[in-house]
Design a protein around this motif. Structure first.
Motif, PDB file in Angstrom:
ATOM      1  N   ALA A 123       0.827  -1.210   0.000  1.00  0.00           N
ATOM      2  CA  ALA A 123       0.000   0.000   0.000  1.00  0.00           C
ATOM      3  C   ALA A 123       0.865   1.265   0.000  1.00  0.00           C
ATOM      4  N   PHE A 124       2.078   1.171   0.523  1.00  0.00           N
ATOM      5  CA  PHE A 124       2.993   2.299   0.538  1.00  0.00           C
ATOM      6  C   PHE A 124       3.248   2.805  -0.877  1.00  0.00           C
ATOM      7  N   PHE A 125       3.473   1.889  -1.816  1.00  0.00           N
ATOM      8  CA  PHE A 125       3.781   2.281  -3.187  1.00  0.00           C
ATOM      9  C   PHE A 125       2.541   2.786  -3.922  1.00  0.00           C
ATOM     10  N   HIS A 126       1.360   2.342  -3.510  1.00  0.00           N
ATOM     11  CA  HIS A 126       0.130   2.900  -4.071  1.00  0.00           C
ATOM     12  C   HIS A 126       0.003   4.370  -3.671  1.00  0.00           C
ATOM     13  N   THR A 127       0.409   4.689  -2.429  1.00  0.00           N
ATOM     14  CA  THR A 127       0.388   6.084  -1.987  1.00  0.00           C
ATOM     15  C   THR A 127       1.420   6.908  -2.738  1.00  0.00           C
ATOM     16  N   VAL A 128       2.597   6.340  -2.981  1.00  0.00           N
ATOM     17  CA  VAL A 128       3.616   7.032  -3.784  1.00  0.00           C
ATOM     18  C   VAL A 128       3.045   7.388  -5.155  1.00  0.00           C
ATOM     19  N   ALA A 129       2.331   6.454  -5.770  1.00  0.00           N
ATOM     20  CA  ALA A 129       1.752   6.697  -7.098  1.00  0.00           C
ATOM     21  C   ALA A 129       0.741   7.841  -7.063  1.00  0.00           C
ATOM     22  N   ARG A 130       0.034   8.001  -5.951  1.00  0.00           N
ATOM     23  CA  ARG A 130      -0.978   9.063  -5.829  1.00  0.00           C
ATOM     24  C   ARG A 130      -0.360  10.451  -5.718  1.00  0.00           C
ATOM     25  N   MET A 131       0.946  10.535  -5.469  1.00  0.00           N
ATOM     26  CA  MET A 131       1.588  11.841  -5.328  1.00  0.00           C
ATOM     27  C   MET A 131       1.579  12.603  -6.646  1.00  0.00           C
ATOM     28  N   GLU A 132       1.592  11.887  -7.771  1.00  0.00           N
ATOM     29  CA  GLU A 132       1.519  12.554  -9.076  1.00  0.00           C
ATOM     30  C   GLU A 132       0.189  13.287  -9.213  1.00  0.00           C
ATOM     31  N   TYR A 133      -0.898  12.609  -8.897  1.00  0.00           N
ATOM     32  CA  TYR A 133      -2.222  13.226  -8.960  1.00  0.00           C
ATOM     33  C   TYR A 133      -2.318  14.404  -7.988  1.00  0.00           C
ATOM     34  N   THR A 134      -1.730  14.242  -6.806  1.00  0.00           N
ATOM     35  CA  THR A 134      -1.770  15.304  -5.796  1.00  0.00           C
ATOM     36  C   THR A 134      -1.114  16.579  -6.305  1.00  0.00           C
ATOM     37  N   LEU A 135       0.053  16.462  -6.933  1.00  0.00           N
ATOM     38  CA  LEU A 135       0.738  17.638  -7.466  1.00  0.00           C
ATOM     39  C   LEU A 135      -0.058  18.277  -8.599  1.00  0.00           C
ATOM     40  N   GLN A 136      -0.609  17.455  -9.470  1.00  0.00           N
ATOM     41  CA  GLN A 136      -1.358  17.977 -10.614  1.00  0.00           C
ATOM     42  C   GLN A 136      -2.614  18.726 -10.173  1.00  0.00           C
ATOM     43  N   GLU A 137      -3.292  18.217  -9.162  1.00  0.00           N
ATOM     44  CA  GLU A 137      -4.567  18.803  -8.744  1.00  0.00           C
ATOM     45  C   GLU A 137      -4.406  20.015  -7.830  1.00  0.00           C
ATOM     46  N   THR A 138      -3.337  20.044  -7.039  1.00  0.00           N
ATOM     47  CA  THR A 138      -3.161  21.147  -6.086  1.00  0.00           C
ATOM     48  C   THR A 138      -2.323  22.288  -6.650  1.00  0.00           C
ATOM     49  N   GLY A 139      -1.481  22.004  -7.649  1.00  0.00           N
ATOM     50  CA  GLY A 139      -0.565  23.023  -8.142  1.00  0.00           C
ATOM     51  C   GLY A 139       0.579  23.302  -7.189  1.00  0.00           C
ATOM     52  N   ALA A 140       0.755  22.453  -6.165  1.00  0.00           N
ATOM     53  CA  ALA A 140       1.852  22.629  -5.212  1.00  0.00           C
ATOM     54  C   ALA A 140       3.193  22.385  -5.906  1.00  0.00           C
ATOM     55  N   ASN A 141       4.240  22.980  -5.355  1.00  0.00           N
ATOM     56  CA  ASN A 141       5.584  22.767  -5.907  1.00  0.00           C
ATOM     57  C   ASN A 141       6.213  21.481  -5.377  1.00  0.00           C
ATOM     58  N   LEU A 142       5.833  21.113  -4.171  1.00  0.00           N
ATOM     59  CA  LEU A 142       6.366  19.902  -3.554  1.00  0.00           C
ATOM     60  C   LEU A 142       5.236  19.132  -2.885  1.00  0.00           C
ATOM     61  N   ALA A 143       5.284  17.818  -2.997  1.00  0.00           N
ATOM     62  CA  ALA A 143       4.363  16.955  -2.250  1.00  0.00           C
ATOM     63  C   ALA A 143       5.202  15.987  -1.432  1.00  0.00           C
ATOM     64  N   LEU A 144       4.895  15.894  -0.150  1.00  0.00           N
ATOM     65  CA  LEU A 144       5.587  14.966   0.736  1.00  0.00           C
ATOM     66  C   LEU A 144       4.669  13.809   1.081  1.00  0.00           C
ATOM     67  N   MET A 145       5.256  12.696   1.496  1.00  0.00           N
ATOM     68  CA  MET A 145       4.465  11.633   2.097  1.00  0.00           C
ATOM     69  C   MET A 145       4.764  11.620   3.596  1.00  0.00           C
ATOM     70  N   GLY A 146       3.731  11.580   4.411  1.00  0.00           N
ATOM     71  CA  GLY A 146       3.899  11.528   5.855  1.00  0.00           C
ATOM     72  C   GLY A 146       3.231  10.292   6.418  1.00  0.00           C
ATOM     73  N   VAL A 147       3.912   9.589   7.294  1.00  0.00           N
ATOM     74  CA  VAL A 147       3.365   8.379   7.903  1.00  0.00           C
ATOM     75  C   VAL A 147       2.554   8.754   9.139  1.00  0.00           C
ATOM     76  N   VAL A 148       1.326   8.249   9.218  1.00  0.00           N
ATOM     77  CA  VAL A 148       0.498   8.475  10.402  1.00  0.00           C
ATOM     78  C   VAL A 148       1.158   7.756  11.571  1.00  0.00           C
ATOM     79  N   PRO A 149       1.568   8.479  12.628  1.00  0.00           N
ATOM     80  CA  PRO A 149       2.337   7.854  13.719  1.00  0.00           C
ATOM     81  C   PRO A 149       1.521   6.808  14.478  1.00  0.00           C
TER      82      PRO A 149
END
Length: 458
Positions: A123-149
């Motif tokens: 599931a970790f790599f599925h979240t990595v794949a979603r970072m592309e969509y996140t950048l495209q939709e938000t227009g952010a310059n950087l997208a990070l992945m954060g682990v829920v502690p």
């Protein structure tokens, strides 16, 4: 999207199995689904393949690790070679120029950067794949992945979201700021604010980083940046880019993630408490024995210990105290006594430096069937090979010789030479010279078929 796995590490935290040439990600102490020994890098590459992401992935690493990567996951992997170790910003900058000027990747392409050794589920790599969509939709310059502690850890950095900001596409959050490793009380307060562990995964459009390099007056051509690489500051990407960026989002990952960076965390995920020759009595509780030596190690009635032995040394430590090894070895500096290469592996059996400066180094070398060392010569040493087992072809100055167990091959200083294993081959190599270093190799060609032969000798 392109993925880039950063492979570095000084090899101190899992000493004596790890060293400057064999960092923690290459230790085969995990178990594959087929029950075979598996390293962290092999596990991650297998998971990328299962997720359909291996073909779009690269590994960025230093020269010293190239052959070990090829040995463990094959020659097909795309490797971006860092001329020398200079922290993560220079490594990622060099990677960006390679993708742009060599691989022809578009500036609009999203590049995800991640460590080569996360211990995670698919599931970790599925979240990595979603970072592309996140950048495209938000227009952010950087997208990070954060682990829920899962607990208030003092070992990790934290990403703190902006208070009151609504979740965006794919559940991402606006980032407020960062917190380096806090104490437990601070960590508890951060978790109350929905802070996330920083797992070292982030993504950006290629053009974003190229613009930063242009602003710094750095070339966008890979070969040109390689020439200037020694002059780049040793600084992390977090300090140089991430913490200066304001338009940044974080994508939460609520799944299994673990950093196997210390002996106590690594042994928690090992399927066996003993690896290698030795005896552990039944009254040994919460104790692990990892032995790479040919001599047995016996552990009696020991609790909460790690006993690790390799050609580089022997470690005996309480599990809870094992993270101190990096600090204890800070001034410890010796040549690696074990290395894996694309053709097999070797162990240093003995090393002597005499008062007048002459050195003698003895290695036990194993070459896998069908593989060869490069066609090369040495300027500062001679070598003698004694074949212990197997059959091989040896080339000395364009002349071919067939050798078998019991044969001796003498290689004077300046002699061009290579060996091809017809079967699995073991040999003892004795080096003699004024300076016995791996850098004293003049490589003529890597592939056996590229060597031109003058004469065949049976």
């Amino acid at each position: 999207m392109k993925l880039v796995l950063l492979s570095g590490g000084s090899g101190k935290r899992l000493w004596p199995l790890s060293n400057d040439s064999r960092s923690k990600q290459f230790l085969k102490v995990l178990e594959s689904p087929e029950g075979q020994p598996e390293s962290m890098v092999q596990r991650v590459w297998r998971q990328l393949g299962d997720s359909g992401m291996a073909d779009s992935s690269y590994i960025a690493t230093g020269r010293a690790q190239v052959e070990m990567i090829q040995s463990q996951i094959g020659n097909e992997v795309s490797i971006i070679v860092e001329p020398e170790r200079r922290d993560t910003f220079p490594a990622i900058a060099l990677t960006a120029t390679y993708l742009y000027s060599i691989a022809g990747v578009s500036q609009d392409t999203v590049i995800a950067i991640l460590p080569v050794d996360p211990y995670v589920e698919h599931a970790f790599f599925h979240t990595v794949a979603r970072m592309e969509y996140t950048l495209q939709e938000t227009g952010a310059n950087l997208a990070l992945m954060g682990v829920v502690p899962s607990y208030p850890s003092e070992k990790y950095g934290y990403i703190i979201p902006k208070e009151g900001s609504p979740a965006g596409p794919a559940g991402c959050l606006q980032v407020s700021h960062f917190q380096e490793k806090p104490d437990r009380e601070q960590a508890e307060l951060l978790i109350e604010r929905s802070a996330l562990w920083n797992c070292g995964v982030f993504a950006f459009r290629l053009g974003y980083l190229l613009n930063i390099l242009e602003e710094k007056g750095l070339p966008l051509n890979y070969e040109e940046l390689q020439k200037q690489y020694h002059a780049l500051s040793k600084i992390s990407f977090d300090y140089e880019v991430v913490e200066k960026e304001e338009n940044i989002v974080v994508l939460p990952y609520d799944g299994f993630w673990k950093d196997l960076g210390t002996w106590n965390t690594l042994t928690e995920e090992m399927s066996q408490r003993q690896v290698g020759k030795g005896v552990m009595t039944e009254d040994c509780t919460n104790t692990s024995l990892i032995n790479e030596l040919d001599i047995p190690v016996t552990v009696i009635g020991a609790c909460d210990l790690i006993v690790a032995a390799s050609p580089d040394g022997i470690l005996v430590t309480n599990k809870a105290e094992s993270p101190r090894i990096k600090e204890v070895l800070k001034a410890h500096n010796q040549r690696p006594m074990y290395e894996e290469r694309r053709w097999g592996h070797y162990r240093v059996v003995d090393y002597v430096k005499y008062p007048k400066g002459n050195e003698v180094l003895t290695k036990r070398i194993c070459i896998e069937q069908g593989k060869n060392i490069s066609y090369q010569l040495h300027l500062k040493r001679s070598e003698i090979w004694t074949i212990i087992s197997g059959e091989a072809d040896v080339i000395l100055n364009e002349k071919l010789h067939s050798v078998k167990a019991g044969d001796v091959v003498r290689i004077p200083e300046g002699t061009k030479h290579s060996i091809l294993a017809v079967t699995d081959v073991e040999l003892i190599e004795v080096q003699t010279g004024s300076e016995l270093v791996e850098e004293d190799i003049v490589r003529i060609c890597m592939d056996w078929n590229d060597i031109s032969l003058q004469q065949f000798i049976s």
